[in-house]
Design a protein around this motif. Sequence first.
Motif, PDB file in Angstrom:
ATOM      1  N   LYS A   1       0.875  -1.174   0.000  1.00 29.48           N
ATOM      2  CA  LYS A   1       0.000   0.000   0.000  1.00 29.48           C
ATOM      3  C   LYS A   1       0.904   1.213   0.000  1.00 29.48           C
ATOM      4  O   LYS A   1       1.799   1.313   0.838  1.00 29.48           O
ATOM      5  CB  LYS A   1      -0.908   0.002   1.219  1.00 29.48           C
ATOM      6  CG  LYS A   1      -1.945  -1.087   1.161  1.00 29.48           C
ATOM      7  CD  LYS A   1      -2.994  -0.910   2.200  1.00 29.48           C
ATOM      8  CE  LYS A   1      -3.985  -2.048   2.024  1.00 29.48           C
ATOM      9  NZ  LYS A   1      -5.277  -1.753   2.524  1.00 29.48           N
ATOM     10  N   PHE A   2       0.699   2.097  -0.965  1.00 28.99           N
ATOM     11  CA  PHE A   2       1.567   3.260  -1.106  1.00 28.99           C
ATOM     12  C   PHE A   2       0.775   4.492  -1.486  1.00 28.99           C
ATOM     13  O   PHE A   2      -0.392   4.403  -1.849  1.00 28.99           O
ATOM     14  CB  PHE A   2       2.676   2.984  -2.133  1.00 28.99           C
ATOM     15  CG  PHE A   2       2.181   2.693  -3.529  1.00 28.99           C
ATOM     16  CD1 PHE A   2       1.911   3.712  -4.421  1.00 28.99           C
ATOM     17  CD2 PHE A   2       1.997   1.388  -3.954  1.00 28.99           C
ATOM     18  CE1 PHE A   2       1.475   3.452  -5.703  1.00 28.99           C
ATOM     19  CE2 PHE A   2       1.555   1.104  -5.234  1.00 28.99           C
ATOM     20  CZ  PHE A   2       1.292   2.139  -6.114  1.00 28.99           C
ATOM     21  N   MET A   3       1.440   5.621  -1.397  1.00 30.04           N
ATOM     22  CA  MET A   3       0.876   6.896  -1.829  1.00 30.04           C
ATOM     23  C   MET A   3       1.771   7.464  -2.920  1.00 30.04           C
ATOM     24  O   MET A   3       2.967   7.149  -2.970  1.00 30.04           O
ATOM     25  CB  MET A   3       0.822   7.884  -0.666  1.00 30.04           C
ATOM     26  CG  MET A   3      -0.164   7.516   0.404  1.00 30.04           C
ATOM     27  SD  MET A   3      -0.188   8.713   1.744  1.00 30.04           S
ATOM     28  CE  MET A   3      -0.755  10.171   0.901  1.00 30.04           C
ATOM     29  N   ILE A   4       1.201   8.307  -3.761  1.00 29.73           N
ATOM     30  CA  ILE A   4       2.016   9.011  -4.751  1.00 29.73           C
ATOM     31  C   ILE A   4       2.785  10.093  -4.012  1.00 29.73           C
ATOM     32  O   ILE A   4       2.233  10.793  -3.158  1.00 29.73           O
ATOM     33  CB  ILE A   4       1.146   9.613  -5.865  1.00 29.73           C
ATOM     34  CG1 ILE A   4       0.471   8.489  -6.654  1.00 29.73           C
ATOM     35  CG2 ILE A   4       1.969  10.482  -6.795  1.00 29.73           C
ATOM     36  CD1 ILE A   4      -0.469   8.967  -7.729  1.00 29.73           C
ATOM     37  N   PHE A   5       4.059  10.241  -4.327  1.00 29.85           N
ATOM     38  CA  PHE A   5       4.906  11.242  -3.682  1.00 29.85           C
ATOM     39  C   PHE A   5       4.263  12.624  -3.830  1.00 29.85           C
ATOM     40  O   PHE A   5       3.824  12.992  -4.924  1.00 29.85           O
ATOM     41  CB  PHE A   5       6.296  11.224  -4.316  1.00 29.85           C
ATOM     42  CG  PHE A   5       7.292  12.087  -3.613  1.00 29.85           C
ATOM     43  CD1 PHE A   5       7.774  11.738  -2.369  1.00 29.85           C
ATOM     44  CD2 PHE A   5       7.733  13.262  -4.203  1.00 29.85           C
ATOM     45  CE1 PHE A   5       8.693  12.536  -1.718  1.00 29.85           C
ATOM     46  CE2 PHE A   5       8.648  14.067  -3.556  1.00 29.85           C
ATOM     47  CZ  PHE A   5       9.130  13.709  -2.311  1.00 29.85           C
TER      48      PHE A   5
ATOM     49  N   LEU B   1       1.032  14.123 -10.399  1.00 32.08           N
ATOM     50  CA  LEU B   1      -0.177  13.314 -10.339  1.00 32.08           C
ATOM     51  C   LEU B   1      -0.720  13.132  -8.924  1.00 32.08           C
ATOM     52  O   LEU B   1      -1.729  12.478  -8.732  1.00 32.08           O
ATOM     53  CB  LEU B   1       0.081  11.929 -10.941  1.00 32.08           C
ATOM     54  CG  LEU B   1       0.233  11.855 -12.450  1.00 32.08           C
ATOM     55  CD1 LEU B   1       0.498  10.428 -12.890  1.00 32.08           C
ATOM     56  CD2 LEU B   1      -0.997  12.391 -13.138  1.00 32.08           C
ATOM     57  N   SER B   2      -0.043  13.711  -7.928  1.00 25.68           N
ATOM     58  CA  SER B   2      -0.485  13.481  -6.547  1.00 25.68           C
ATOM     59  C   SER B   2      -1.879  14.047  -6.282  1.00 25.68           C
ATOM     60  O   SER B   2      -2.649  13.464  -5.537  1.00 25.68           O
ATOM     61  CB  SER B   2       0.516  14.062  -5.553  1.00 25.68           C
ATOM     62  OG  SER B   2       0.566  15.463  -5.659  1.00 25.68           O
TER      63      SER B   2
ATOM     64  N   LYS C   1      -6.849   6.428 -11.446  1.00 27.76           N
ATOM     65  CA  LYS C   1      -7.329   5.124 -10.956  1.00 27.76           C
ATOM     66  C   LYS C   1      -6.198   4.081 -10.949  1.00 27.76           C
ATOM     67  O   LYS C   1      -6.060   3.337  -9.998  1.00 27.76           O
ATOM     68  CB  LYS C   1      -8.482   4.660 -11.843  1.00 27.76           C
ATOM     69  CG  LYS C   1      -9.295   3.565 -11.271  1.00 27.76           C
ATOM     70  CD  LYS C   1     -10.332   4.134 -10.361  1.00 27.76           C
ATOM     71  CE  LYS C   1     -11.407   3.098 -10.080  1.00 27.76           C
ATOM     72  NZ  LYS C   1     -12.152   3.421  -8.892  1.00 27.76           N
ATOM     73  N   TRP C   2      -5.417   4.007 -12.007  1.00 26.66           N
ATOM     74  CA  TRP C   2      -4.308   3.054 -12.132  1.00 26.66           C
ATOM     75  C   TRP C   2      -3.018   3.816 -12.384  1.00 26.66           C
ATOM     76  O   TRP C   2      -2.999   4.738 -13.206  1.00 26.66           O
ATOM     77  CB  TRP C   2      -4.546   2.095 -13.299  1.00 26.66           C
ATOM     78  CG  TRP C   2      -5.597   1.082 -13.018  1.00 26.66           C
ATOM     79  CD1 TRP C   2      -6.933   1.197 -13.269  1.00 26.66           C
ATOM     80  CD2 TRP C   2      -5.411  -0.193 -12.421  1.00 26.66           C
ATOM     81  NE1 TRP C   2      -7.583   0.064 -12.869  1.00 26.66           N
ATOM     82  CE2 TRP C   2      -6.680  -0.812 -12.355  1.00 26.66           C
ATOM     83  CE3 TRP C   2      -4.296  -0.881 -11.952  1.00 26.66           C
ATOM     84  CZ2 TRP C   2      -6.857  -2.083 -11.826  1.00 26.66           C
ATOM     85  CZ3 TRP C   2      -4.479  -2.150 -11.433  1.00 26.66           C
ATOM     86  CH2 TRP C   2      -5.750  -2.739 -11.365  1.00 26.66           C
ATOM     87  N   VAL C   3      -1.946   3.433 -11.710  1.00 23.94           N
ATOM     88  CA  VAL C   3      -0.642   4.070 -11.904  1.00 23.94           C
ATOM     89  C   VAL C   3       0.456   3.025 -11.993  1.00 23.94           C
ATOM     90  O   VAL C   3       0.308   1.895 -11.535  1.00 23.94           O
ATOM     91  CB  VAL C   3      -0.293   5.060 -10.762  1.00 23.94           C
ATOM     92  CG1 VAL C   3      -1.248   6.223 -10.727  1.00 23.94           C
ATOM     93  CG2 VAL C   3      -0.214   4.367  -9.430  1.00 23.94           C
TER      94      VAL C   3
ATOM     95  N   ARG D   1       7.364   7.154  -6.679  1.00 22.07           N
ATOM     96  CA  ARG D   1       7.958   8.330  -7.334  1.00 22.07           C
ATOM     97  C   ARG D   1       8.068   8.070  -8.821  1.00 22.07           C
ATOM     98  O   ARG D   1       8.170   6.937  -9.252  1.00 22.07           O
ATOM     99  CB  ARG D   1       9.325   8.621  -6.725  1.00 22.07           C
ATOM    100  CG  ARG D   1       9.196   9.058  -5.281  1.00 22.07           C
ATOM    101  CD  ARG D   1      10.493   9.327  -4.589  1.00 22.07           C
ATOM    102  NE  ARG D   1      11.528   9.856  -5.461  1.00 22.07           N
ATOM    103  CZ  ARG D   1      12.780  10.012  -5.074  1.00 22.07           C
ATOM    104  NH1 ARG D   1      13.136   9.700  -3.862  1.00 22.07           N
ATOM    105  NH2 ARG D   1      13.674  10.496  -5.907  1.00 22.07           N
ATOM    106  N   THR D   2       8.106   9.146  -9.601  1.00 15.92           N
ATOM    107  CA  THR D   2       8.133   9.086 -11.062  1.00 15.92           C
ATOM    108  C   THR D   2       6.965   8.215 -11.528  1.00 15.92           C
ATOM    109  O   THR D   2       7.137   7.093 -11.986  1.00 15.92           O
ATOM    110  CB  THR D   2       9.480   8.564 -11.587  1.00 15.92           C
ATOM    111  OG1 THR D   2      10.539   9.192 -10.880  1.00 15.92           O
ATOM    112  CG2 THR D   2       9.639   8.854 -13.062  1.00 15.92           C
ATOM    113  N   VAL D   3       5.776   8.746 -11.388  1.00 17.75           N
ATOM    114  CA  VAL D   3       4.524   8.022 -11.592  1.00 17.75           C
ATOM    115  C   VAL D   3       3.872   8.416 -12.906  1.00 17.75           C
ATOM    116  O   VAL D   3       3.950   9.570 -13.325  1.00 17.75           O
ATOM    117  CB  VAL D   3       3.563   8.322 -10.417  1.00 17.75           C
ATOM    118  CG1 VAL D   3       2.252   7.609 -10.576  1.00 17.75           C
ATOM    119  CG2 VAL D   3       4.207   7.966  -9.107  1.00 17.75           C
ATOM    120  N   ALA D   4       3.205   7.448 -13.538  1.00 17.39           N
ATOM    121  CA  ALA D   4       2.434   7.703 -14.757  1.00 17.39           C
ATOM    122  C   ALA D   4       1.087   7.009 -14.649  1.00 17.39           C
ATOM    123  O   ALA D   4       0.990   5.912 -14.086  1.00 17.39           O
ATOM    124  CB  ALA D   4       3.181   7.190 -15.976  1.00 17.39           C
TER     125      ALA D   4
END
Length: 127
Positions: free
Chosen positions: A45-49, A54-55, A60-62, A76-79
């Motif tokens: 379980k994580f969060m976007i930095f 995109l935070s 919905k999907w990353v 980090r470095t999310v798309a």
Amino acid sequence: MKKGGKPFSEDAADENILRALLAGLVGNIGFNAEGSEYQGSHGKKFMIFPGSGLSKAKPKWVMAAEIVETSRLYARTVAAIKPQWIEQVARHLIKYSYSEPHWQARPGQVTAREKLTLYGLTLISNR
């Protein structure tokens, strides 16, 4: 450039790059059911930095290039990605399970519910 000398559209080029990266980062995907926490593969379980663009968007999907643990687990470095891409790229890693078989009179065949999971993360639950 595409065959015939016509250039690719920028959207198609971006999508192709993301699909290529997804093939190597298939273990760093996540699904946002609600809130700001994502359910990742292998039970992460994580969060976007917070510094990511995109935070606030909360797709919905990353897919993340890296998942690091500081005060908590951050991607980090999310798309943003589409779940269909995962099925196409990682078909050999996906587990398929079937339930609730039933007879459909009109087509004259038995059908069932299909569930797709990748490393414990449900991609499609009721197809």
